[in-house]
Design a protein around this motif. Structure first.
Motif, PDB file in Angstrom:
ATOM      1  N   GLY A  34      25.867  14.086 -14.533  1.00 23.74           N
ATOM      2  CA  GLY A  34      25.788  13.553 -15.649  1.00 23.74           C
ATOM      3  C   GLY A  34      26.409  12.103 -15.700  1.00 23.74           C
ATOM      4  O   GLY A  34      26.836  11.667 -14.533  1.00 23.74           O
ATOM      5  N   ALA A  35      26.450  11.352 -16.623  1.00 22.52           N
ATOM      6  CA  ALA A  35      26.502   9.837 -16.703  1.00 22.52           C
ATOM      7  C   ALA A  35      27.961   9.453 -16.325  1.00 22.52           C
ATOM      8  O   ALA A  35      27.968   8.647 -15.529  1.00 22.52           O
ATOM      9  N   GLY A  57      21.923  10.382 -17.118  1.00 21.67           N
ATOM     10  CA  GLY A  57      21.789  10.820 -18.257  1.00 21.67           C
ATOM     11  C   GLY A  57      22.924  12.142 -18.376  1.00 21.67           C
ATOM     12  O   GLY A  57      23.893  11.975 -17.764  1.00 21.67           O
ATOM     13  N   SER A  58      22.578  12.834 -19.517  1.00 21.54           N
ATOM     14  CA  SER A  58      23.654  13.791 -19.772  1.00 21.54           C
ATOM     15  C   SER A  58      23.877  14.867 -18.841  1.00 21.54           C
ATOM     16  O   SER A  58      23.104  15.161 -17.873  1.00 21.54           O
ATOM     17  N   GLY A 111      20.039  16.466 -18.174  1.00 19.38           N
ATOM     18  CA  GLY A 111      19.939  15.077 -17.337  1.00 19.38           C
ATOM     19  C   GLY A 111      19.262  15.337 -16.164  1.00 19.38           C
ATOM     20  O   GLY A 111      18.981  16.343 -15.602  1.00 19.38           O
TER      21      GLY A 111
END
Length: 223
Positions: free
Chosen positions: A67-68, A44-45, A49
């Motif tokens: 993060g992604a 995720g972010s 995340g």
């Protein structure tokens, strides 16, 4: 000869260090035992995340790492061995903070958007690794940030397209997109090479967030 594969899967726990840019750092990673299954997921972010794309791996500085778009970091064992010769010391898998130590995979000239298939897991090449003070402090090499930048052996940050589990030894199947924008060119662009940045931006192969970041950096440099 074995096909391109993951030699080592490496995880790290966050610990306080005087050189850490965050409250802790997990840059000092170690290989999991042979036969260990490690779950890969989209974290995720970057802020808010899950941090790392590998379950059991920590991210100390969530502002700059994880993060992604930086879910998984891969570094070629061949480049690590080159650095061993340059530095005159052993650099075991995981010592560059990489999650995947690869053999037979060119992580420096991987193309943006290149797809790696590791069994059931699918990863996408996103951005190069930019050296930082935490990296320099971890290795204890004077002038490391500039030295790493000059060498251009960046390694690859990858996003997770399809989650699943992997283990050491998994084969890496590479699918390359139809352009010539590789991580080394993107690395030079991020370090301030305006000609490289122009080529990267015009190709429009970056993730939209990375495209905006680089465009803003170029605009500031030109001002």
């Amino acid at each position: 000869m074995k096909p391109p594969h993951v030699m080592s899967v490496n995880l790290g726990k966050g610990v306080p260090r005087p050189y850490a840019s965050g409250p802790t750092t997990a840059i000092d990673k170690g290989p999991v035992p042979e036969g260990t299954l490690v779950e890969i997921r989209d974290p995720g972010s970057k802020r808010g995340g899950l941090g790392s794309g590998l379950v059991g791996d920590d991210i100390g500085d969530r502002r700059h790492h994880g993060g992604a778009q930086q879910a998984v970091y891969a570094y070629a064992r061949e480049d690590q061995q080159w650095w061993e010769e340059q530095l005159g010391r052993a650099l075991p898998p995981g010592s560059f903070g990489e999650n995947l130590t690869t053999l037979g995979v060119d992580t420096t000239h991987a193309l943006i958007g290149e797809v790696w298939r590791l069994g059931e897991v699918v990863l996408r090449v996103e951005v190069p690794r930019i050296p930082c003070a935490t990296f320099a402090g971890h290795l204890g090499v004077r002038g490391w940030v500039r030295r790493f930048g000059d060498a251009g052996r960046t390694g690859a940050y990858l996003s997770v397209v399809t989650p699943g589990v992997i283990e050491p030894g998994v084969t890496v199947e590479v699918e390359r997109p139809d352009h010539d924008i590789d991580l080394l060119l993107s690395f030079r662009a991020a370090l301030g090479d305006l000609e490289a940045a122009t080529r990267v931006l015009e190709a429009r192969v970056l993730h939209p967030d990375e495209q905006v970041w680089l465009a803003d950096k170029v605009a500031r440099r030109r001002r």
